[in-house]
Design an enzyme around this catalytic site. Sequence first.
Site, PDB file in Angstrom:
ATOM      1  NE  ARG A   1      10.144   6.140   8.824  1.00  0.00           N
ATOM      2  CZ  ARG A   1       9.210   6.055   7.867  1.00  0.00           C
ATOM      3  NH1 ARG A   1       9.324   5.131   6.922  1.00  0.00           N
ATOM      4  NH2 ARG A   1       8.193   6.890   7.867  1.00  0.00           N
TER       5      ARG A   1
ATOM      6  N   PRO B   1       0.789  -1.223   0.000  1.00  0.00           N
ATOM      7  CG  PRO B   1      -0.218  -1.212   2.086  1.00  0.00           C
ATOM      8  CD  PRO B   1       0.475  -2.116   1.114  1.00  0.00           C
ATOM      9  CG  ASN B   2      -0.321   4.413   1.185  1.00  0.00           C
ATOM     10  OD1 ASN B   2      -1.224   4.980   0.583  1.00  0.00           O
ATOM     11  ND2 ASN B   2      -0.476   3.907   2.394  1.00  0.00           N
TER      12      ASN B   2
ATOM     13  CE1 TYR C   1       8.722   5.229   3.156  1.00  0.00           C
ATOM     14  CE2 TYR C   1       7.390   7.219   3.267  1.00  0.00           C
ATOM     15  CZ  TYR C   1       7.753   5.986   3.776  1.00  0.00           C
ATOM     16  OH  TYR C   1       7.137   5.503   4.908  1.00  0.00           O
TER      17      TYR C   1
ATOM     18  CG  HIS D   1      11.327  -1.882   4.501  1.00  0.00           C
ATOM     19  ND1 HIS D   1       9.946  -1.867   4.472  1.00  0.00           N
ATOM     20  CD2 HIS D   1      11.679  -3.032   5.115  1.00  0.00           C
ATOM     21  CE1 HIS D   1       9.491  -2.966   5.048  1.00  0.00           C
ATOM     22  NE2 HIS D   1      10.520  -3.691   5.444  1.00  0.00           N
TER      23      HIS D   1
ATOM     24  NE  ARG E   1       4.253   6.785   1.296  1.00  0.00           N
ATOM     25  CZ  ARG E   1       4.304   5.576   1.862  1.00  0.00           C
ATOM     26  NH1 ARG E   1       4.441   4.494   1.110  1.00  0.00           N
ATOM     27  NH2 ARG E   1       4.217   5.448   3.173  1.00  0.00           N
TER      28      ARG E   1
ATOM     29  CG  ASN F   1       8.447  -1.759   0.386  1.00  0.00           C
ATOM     30  OD1 ASN F   1       7.884  -1.884   1.482  1.00  0.00           O
ATOM     31  ND2 ASN F   1       9.004  -0.623   0.003  1.00  0.00           N
TER      32      ASN F   1
ATOM     33  CB  ALA G   1       1.475   0.367   6.315  1.00  0.00           C
TER      34      ALA G   1
ATOM     35  CD  GLU H   1      11.702  -6.844   6.020  1.00  0.00           C
ATOM     36  OE1 GLU H   1      12.478  -7.687   6.528  1.00  0.00           O
ATOM     37  OE2 GLU H   1      11.168  -5.932   6.680  1.00  0.00           O
TER      38      GLU H   1
HETATM   39  C1  DQA Z   1       8.182   1.279   3.837  1.00  0.00           C
HETATM   40  C2  DQA Z   1       8.232   1.523   5.341  1.00  0.00           C
HETATM   41  C3  DQA Z   1       6.865   1.309   5.974  1.00  0.00           C
HETATM   42  O1  DQA Z   1       6.941   1.554   7.373  1.00  0.00           O
HETATM   43  C4  DQA Z   1       5.853   2.283   5.387  1.00  0.00           C
HETATM   44  O2  DQA Z   1       4.582   2.052   5.925  1.00  0.00           O
HETATM   45  C5  DQA Z   1       5.835   2.233   3.898  1.00  0.00           C
HETATM   46  C6  DQA Z   1       7.098   2.116   3.172  1.00  0.00           C
HETATM   47  C7  DQA Z   1       9.526   1.624   3.164  1.00  0.00           C
HETATM   48  O3  DQA Z   1       9.692   1.255   2.006  1.00  0.00           O
HETATM   49  O4  DQA Z   1      10.362   2.280   3.757  1.00  0.00           O
HETATM   50  O5  DQA Z   1       4.800   2.383   3.268  1.00  0.00           O
HETATM   51  O6  DQA Z   1       7.934  -0.088   3.610  1.00  0.00           O
END
Ligand code: DQA
Length: 140
Positions: free
Chosen positions: A104, A12-13, A25, A97, A20, A71, A74, A95
């Site tokens: 964080r 998501p997102n 990011y 990010h 963002r 990735n 959230a 995994e």
């Molecule tokens: C994320 C880190 C997560 O905590 C966050 O909710 C994201 C992006 C990252 O790529 O740093 O949406 O996965």
Amino acid sequence: MDKKKILVINGPNLNMLGQRDKNHYGTVTLGEICEMMRKEDYFDYVFFQSNHEGDIIDKIQHTSCDAIIINPGAYTHTSVAIHDALEIKKCEKVEVHLSDVDNRDDFRKINFVRDVCTHTVSGLKEYSYIEAIKYLKKVL
Ligand code: DQA
């Protein structure tokens, strides 16, 4: 020889990258990240982004692949269901990010996917995905 197939999942997102928080990011879009990855052409990539937990689980269950780069956004911090789907899948699972997720907010320290992944890359913004490919190049 056929190239190995990597399933790249973004949660998501992550479709909103570019809009963002740039400190965490970076400035590139998800489309640009996919282009960067495609240039690392030792592998074939299947790219998938969804804002929906169940759709991500369906994709993990129904895509045959040699490795997964994920990735979960959230869902990293909330999803027992994605944890379980990844646990079932017996392949390399990286995994990824963009941000340094372990340093964080406290709620981001809860991580449901790490223990079912074989490797983690975080904190390198878009280059986290490239490092994941480099890792897979070594181990596949
Ligand atoms: C994320 C880190 C997560 O905590 C966050 O909710 C994201 C992006 C990252 O790529 O740093 O949406 O996965």
